[in-house]
Enzyme design. Structure first.
Site, short mmCIF file in Angstrom:
data_model
loop_
_atom_site.label_atom_id
_atom_site.label_comp_id
_atom_site.label_asym_id
_atom_site.label_seq_id
_atom_site.Cartn_x
_atom_site.Cartn_y
_atom_site.Cartn_z
N LYS A 202 -3.69 9.49 -1.94
CA LYS A 202 -3.57 8.57 -0.26
C LYS A 202 -5.31 10.09 -0.02
CE LYS A 202 0.64 7.41 1.69
NZ LYS A 202 1.32 7.72 2.54
N LYS B 169 -0.85 -2.81 -5.98
CA LYS B 169 0.41 -3.50 -5.22
C LYS B 169 0.18 -3.48 -4.26
CE LYS B 169 1.92 0.65 -3.10
NZ LYS B 169 2.32 2.00 -2.25
N LYS C 12 0.79 -1.72 3.09
CA LYS C 12 0.29 -2.38 4.47
C LYS C 12 -1.16 -2.05 5.03
CE LYS C 12 4.52 -0.79 5.85
NZ LYS C 12 5.55 0.27 6.09
#
Ligand code: AMP
Ligand code: TRP
Length: 348
Positions: A124, A207, A210
């Site tokens: 991230k 993956k 969202k």
């Protein structure tokens, strides 16, 4: 971890805790990897506590109005998928302050080195690690607090959360060792089923998420039947027919992903799906998968939409859940303050 020595485990009554971030709409990955399995655990009759982790969501920027909307939508998805707020505890994290209180104490237990090895943080933060929030770095210690504020013993999650749960175990062990208590259970990750890692429909090595910029990469629980069907029919695949055994899917990540999704939606094993569709072209398999996905997901989407008509009722459910959650977590966190050596002399 080097300085965490295993202590003998006292027995703790089984209790399930899990959470989902309201950082966007929920995806098919969330449904198969988490929600669907949360419902199964509820049906097994174990005590189940499920949380919209809004404090985790703000570790990256969230528009306040959208955050509120997504928290309600997430709660509606839980209920639409089969979580019964009378049998499970369903609430949002920020309403139970025990989470952040214990989270701070765990910030003082967890080591910088443990945190800096977290692959989700590294992914991230990317090249931008100087400029991400301190909360993003401390994220796994708040997650451990979510779980241990209830002394939960089992945590159903998707495969991507495995490392965070190992850290939760390390925190519990170090706390127990440092304070010479057998206070926290060492949790068991529950990562099972055919779809513990649902992949992007555009790239079988990534993956389904969202936060992926491409909406075509995922199925959202808010997508209508037509959109679901189109996304599956357009999903990336290779030109080969399906093989007659799972080994034949080894280097075919996109094909493997669609087989896993089919299996999880149908409640079959991937082996069964391959047996049924051995030799089938994607021209046959994709429409079958699209029909199955619509049959399973459309009722959930419709029910979610119905529940979202009454946001005040969703807020009421979250508030009532938070009251029940607090009744469990408060005494546990109060005991932690005692163990740590805090004076608690206010009259309350
Ligand atoms: P998050 O959306 O990151 O808060 O994830 C909530 C839950 O959904 C966690 O248990 C995740 O492991 C699970 N999850 C998220 N994405 C996927 C995916 N693509 N496949 C399987 N499980 C997932
Ligand atoms: N980190 C989890 C995720 O992104 C969400 C989460 C927060 C969680 N607290 C939790 C999951 C406690 C299980 C238990 O998927």
């Amino acid at each position: 971890m080097a300085d965490a020595v295993q202590t003998p485990q006292p027995t703790f009554p089984p209790r399930i805790f899990s959470g989902i971030q309201p950082s966007g709409g929920l995806t098919l990955g969330n449904y198969l990897g988490a929600l669907k399995r949360f419902v199964e655990k509820q049906e097994e009759g174990i005590e189940t506590i499920y949380c919209m982790v809004d404090m985790h969501a703000i570790t990256v920027w969230q528009d306040p109005e959208k955050l509120r909307q997504q928290t309600r939508e997430g709660a509606a998805a839980f209920i639409a998928a089969g979580i019964d707020p009378a049998r499970s505890i369903l609430f949002n994290q920020s309403q139970v302050t025990a989470h952040v209180e214990l989270g701070w104490i765990f910030n003082c237990i967890a080591r910088m080195g443990w945190m800096s090895r977290m692959t989700q943080f590294k992914d991230k933060a990317g090249k931008n690690s100087e400029n991400v929030s301190l909360g993003l770095f401390a994220y796994p210690s708040l997650m451990a607090a979510d779980i241990l504020a209830y002394k939960a013993t089992h945590v159903p999650v998707g495969d991507d959360q495995k490392q965070h749960l190992e850290l939760c175990r390390d925190i519990a062990i170090k706390f127990n060792n440092d304070y010479k208590v057998d206070f926290f259970p060492v949790v068991e990750p529950v990562i099972e089923g055919a779809a513990t890692r649902v992949m992007s429909l555009r790239d079988g090595t990534k993956k389904m998420s969202k936060s992926d910029p491409s909406d075509q990469s995922r199925i959202n629980l808010t997508d209508d039947a037509d959109t679901i069907s189109k996304k599956i029919r357009k999903a990336k695949t290779d030109p080969e027919p399906l093989p007659d055994n799972l080994d034949g899917l080894k280097d075919r990540p996109e094909a493997r992903n669609l087989v896993n999704i089919y299996a999880a939606l149908a409640g079959h094993t991937p082996e069964q799906v391959i047996r049924d569709y051995a030799g089938a072209q994607f021209g046959t398999f994709k429409p079958a998968l699209a029909d199955l996905a619509v049959a399973k997901l459309e009722p959930i989407t419709l029910e979610m939409n119905r529940l979202m008509q009454d946001p005040a009722e969703i807020d009421r459910i979250l508030g009532a859940g938070a009251d029940r959650a607090e009744a469990i977590a408060r005494p546990i966190v109060d005991q932690v303050y005692d163990i740590v050596g805090m004076i608690r002399s206010r009259r309350r």
